[in-house]
Design a protein around this motif. Structure first.
Motif, PDB file in Angstrom:
ATOM      1  N   LYS A   1       8.199   9.941  -4.500  1.00 13.01           N
ATOM      2  CA  LYS A   1       9.157   9.435  -4.053  1.00 13.01           C
ATOM      3  C   LYS A   1       8.621   9.419  -2.642  1.00 13.01           C
ATOM      4  O   LYS A   1       7.866   8.855  -1.323  1.00 13.01           O
ATOM      5  CB  LYS A   1      10.790  10.488  -3.442  1.00 13.01           C
ATOM      6  N   THR A   2       7.349  10.925  -2.171  1.00 10.04           N
ATOM      7  CA  THR A   2       6.419  10.851  -1.275  1.00 10.04           C
ATOM      8  C   THR A   2       5.545  10.217  -1.374  1.00 10.04           C
ATOM      9  O   THR A   2       5.404   9.355   0.265  1.00 10.04           O
ATOM     10  CB  THR A   2       5.956  12.256  -1.109  1.00 10.04           C
ATOM     11  N   ALA A   3       4.953   9.409  -1.962  1.00 12.00           N
ATOM     12  CA  ALA A   3       4.020   7.861  -1.695  1.00 12.00           C
ATOM     13  C   ALA A   3       4.842   6.797  -1.032  1.00 12.00           C
ATOM     14  O   ALA A   3       4.199   6.372  -0.334  1.00 12.00           O
ATOM     15  CB  ALA A   3       3.467   7.691  -3.068  1.00 12.00           C
TER      16      ALA A   3
ATOM     17  N   ARG B   1      -0.328   5.026   4.838  1.00  7.60           N
ATOM     18  CA  ARG B   1      -0.407   5.145   6.125  1.00  7.60           C
ATOM     19  C   ARG B   1      -1.351   4.980   7.338  1.00  7.60           C
ATOM     20  O   ARG B   1      -1.868   5.249   7.885  1.00  7.60           O
ATOM     21  CB  ARG B   1      -0.819   7.043   5.539  1.00  7.60           C
ATOM     22  N   GLY B   2      -2.411   3.990   5.873  1.00  2.48           N
ATOM     23  CA  GLY B   2      -3.619   3.718   7.123  1.00  2.48           C
ATOM     24  C   GLY B   2      -4.817   4.894   6.698  1.00  2.48           C
ATOM     25  O   GLY B   2      -5.278   4.540   7.604  1.00  2.48           O
ATOM     26  N   GLU B   3      -4.670   5.533   6.235  1.00  2.75           N
ATOM     27  CA  GLU B   3      -5.929   6.512   6.151  1.00  2.75           C
ATOM     28  C   GLU B   3      -6.495   6.017   5.274  1.00  2.75           C
ATOM     29  O   GLU B   3      -5.833   6.864   3.866  1.00  2.75           O
ATOM     30  CB  GLU B   3      -4.940   7.926   6.197  1.00  2.75           C
ATOM     31  N   LEU B   4      -7.580   6.200   4.799  1.00  2.48           N
ATOM     32  CA  LEU B   4      -8.751   6.265   3.730  1.00  2.48           C
ATOM     33  C   LEU B   4      -9.924   6.430   3.543  1.00  2.48           C
ATOM     34  O   LEU B   4     -10.406   5.852   4.372  1.00  2.48           O
ATOM     35  CB  LEU B   4      -8.704   4.130   3.264  1.00  2.48           C
TER      36      LEU B   4
ATOM     37  N   ALA C   1       0.439  -0.928   0.027  1.00  2.40           N
ATOM     38  CA  ALA C   1      -0.254  -0.045   0.212  1.00  2.40           C
ATOM     39  C   ALA C   1       1.115   1.545  -0.027  1.00  2.40           C
ATOM     40  O   ALA C   1       2.463   1.020   0.939  1.00  2.40           O
ATOM     41  CB  ALA C   1      -0.724   0.158   1.370  1.00  2.40           C
ATOM     42  N   LEU C   2       0.299   2.219  -1.110  1.00  2.00           N
ATOM     43  CA  LEU C   2       1.441   3.270  -1.063  1.00  2.00           C
ATOM     44  C   LEU C   2      -0.001   4.569  -0.462  1.00  2.00           C
ATOM     45  O   LEU C   2      -1.025   4.443  -0.486  1.00  2.00           O
ATOM     46  CB  LEU C   2       1.870   3.498  -2.326  1.00  2.00           C
ATOM     47  N   GLY C   3       0.762   5.796  -0.364  1.00  2.00           N
ATOM     48  CA  GLY C   3       0.510   6.778  -0.173  1.00  2.00           C
ATOM     49  C   GLY C   3      -0.678   7.123   0.634  1.00  2.00           C
ATOM     50  O   GLY C   3      -0.473   6.790   2.255  1.00  2.00           O
TER      51      GLY C   3
ATOM     52  N   ILE D   1      -7.519   4.294  -3.540  1.00  2.00           N
ATOM     53  CA  ILE D   1      -6.888   3.106  -3.126  1.00  2.00           C
ATOM     54  C   ILE D   1      -4.683   3.045  -3.858  1.00  2.00           C
ATOM     55  O   ILE D   1      -5.187   2.253  -5.060  1.00  2.00           O
ATOM     56  CB  ILE D   1      -6.936   1.697  -3.028  1.00  2.00           C
ATOM     57  N   ASP D   2      -3.785   3.078  -3.684  1.00  2.00           N
ATOM     58  CA  ASP D   2      -2.525   3.439  -4.449  1.00  2.00           C
ATOM     59  C   ASP D   2      -1.880   2.227  -3.934  1.00  2.00           C
ATOM     60  O   ASP D   2      -1.618   2.042  -2.774  1.00  2.00           O
ATOM     61  CB  ASP D   2      -1.702   4.276  -4.255  1.00  2.00           C
ATOM     62  N   VAL D   3      -1.920   1.316  -5.363  1.00  2.00           N
ATOM     63  CA  VAL D   3      -0.688  -0.065  -4.219  1.00  2.00           C
ATOM     64  C   VAL D   3      -0.081  -0.596  -5.928  1.00  2.00           C
ATOM     65  O   VAL D   3      -0.136   0.043  -6.269  1.00  2.00           O
ATOM     66  CB  VAL D   3      -2.520  -1.479  -4.615  1.00  2.00           C
ATOM     67  N   MET D   4       1.132  -0.986  -4.648  1.00  2.00           N
ATOM     68  CA  MET D   4       2.115  -1.609  -5.727  1.00  2.00           C
ATOM     69  C   MET D   4       2.653  -3.324  -5.966  1.00  2.00           C
ATOM     70  O   MET D   4       2.484  -3.632  -4.812  1.00  2.00           O
ATOM     71  CB  MET D   4       3.548  -0.361  -5.992  1.00  2.00           C
TER      72      MET D   4
END
Length: 373
Positions: free
Chosen positions: A241-243, A174-177, A168-170, A183-186
């Motif tokens: 980079k931030t994500a 952070r666990g805040e959705l 999970a990214l971004g 929903i950003d995933v890699m």
């Protein structure tokens, strides 16, 4: 030293609290924290006990002393601590399950859990609690879909050719959705993974996971990278980079993710942290300029406006790169924030998350603008 504009950062949240107190005094109502029914596990447990064993006498019904019976019933049926259990009951797919059946199960799971989130929000649950719980719901959904996809790949094609981690990214990392947020995933692969090994597995995971998420109406941003690819992208783009700063393992290869996480931590703390902070401050100035550098807007942007959610998150990102801390509480522990400032941060951030969710509900679409009635 790392500088924080605490006054500007929490101003929007403080204005919201001040307006609430003034309105309550005018209407002779108790403060919000006294009037609302909180949805803590203790309250929800008590609600269930009251429903199952109501006190004797017509005047002691919980519907008359605390809240409506329907609200209590909904709270009991949607206990947040039971999210993993409900996911196992609804999303454990044995054998070869048709796509239509899996999609239907996922939709029903999301429908039920979203109803619980709405109920807890209406009962006064803190904004941060709600966004954490929604992230937990998506975590459970992804874990079950991923497990099924990997098992079916092995059954159909033999041994899975390479480790893979679902990250999970971004904000999701952070666990805040928030409701209707991306929903950003890699999909993370080892550095030396050959394209011929990764491509069939990548296509399989896309078909078995991402398409189901899209068909459920979720907004999903996705990427597939090796560890080296992640570093290349982070060096090219500050947003990437931030994500990746908030990357979190959802499921998959733990050792692979640990290798990436340790390497990335060494990278962002050692490779030009001052340059990253300067870029984030430039971004903040540009973003605030769109709102005339003031919190006094009739329809403030809860996310991007001055003193909004992004300002809080920006402070944490800069602190992470410069001081290697992961939360605002660690800044207080290192004496970068006074206790009063930390309390203001927490209170205001939580309020903005509640307002952000309320704005989305009222507009029936994703929006960060708090509209005038």
């Amino acid at each position: 030293p790392l500088l924080f504009d605490v006054t500007g950062l929490v101003a929007l949240g403080n204005l919201g609290h001040r307006a609430m107190r003034v309105r309550n005094r005018k209407e002779n109502r108790p403060p919000l924290h006294e009037a609302r029914v909180t949805s803590s596990p203790r309250t929800e447990h008590l609600a269930c006990q009251l429903l199952r064993q109501p006190p004797n006498g017509p005047d002691t019904e919980p519907t008359k002393t605390v809240a409506s019976r329907s609200l209590f019933t909904s709270l009991c049926n949607h206990m947040p601590e039971h999210i993993p259990l409900r996911a196992r009951e609804r999303l454990t797919f044995q054998g070869d399950v048709p796509l239509a059946a899996r999609l239907s199960a996922c939709r029903e799971f999301l429908k039920f859990e979203n109803a619980g989130l709405r109920t807890r929000h209406a009962a006064g649950a803190p904004g941060l609690t709600i966004v954490h719980q929604r992230a937990q719901v998506i975590d459970e959904l992804l874990r079950h879909l991923f497990d099924y996809a990997i098992r079916r790949y092995a059954e159909e094609r033999g041994i899975v050719p390479t480790p893979v981690a679902l990250v999970a990214l971004g904000g999701y990392g952070r666990g805040e959705l928030s409701p209707l947020s991306d929903i950003d995933v890699m999909f993370l692969f080892p550095t030396k993974t050959k394209p011929s090994e990764a491509k069939p597995l990548q296509e399989h995971l896309t078909n078995e996971i991402l398409y189901i998420l899209w068909d459920c109406g979720l907004k999903v941003g996705h990427s597939t990278r090796t560890i080296d690819d992640a570093f290349v992208e982070a060096r090219k783009d500050i947003q990437t980079k931030t994500a990746l700063l908030e990357a979190r393992l959802v499921t998959g290869a733990q050792k692979l993710f640990d290798t990436f996480s340790q390497a990335y931590r060494s990278y962002y703390t050692a490779e030009d942290p001052k340059g990253y902070i300067a870029a984030r401050l430039d971004d903040q100035a540009s973003r605030r300029g769109k709102f005339a550098h003031t919190v006094f807007n009739q329809e403030p942007d809860i996310k991007n406006g001055v003193g909004g959610l992004r300002d809080y998150q920006n402070a944490v990102w800069m602190a992470r790169v410069r001081l290697d801390v992961t939360s605002i509480e660690e800044l207080a522990a290192q004496n970068y924030l006074h206790a009063d400032d930390l309390a203001a941060f927490r209170r205001s951030y939580d309020l903005l998350l509640r307002v952000d969710r309320k704005s989305t509900r009222l507009n029936s679409s994703h929006t960060d603008i708090s509209r005038m009635p």
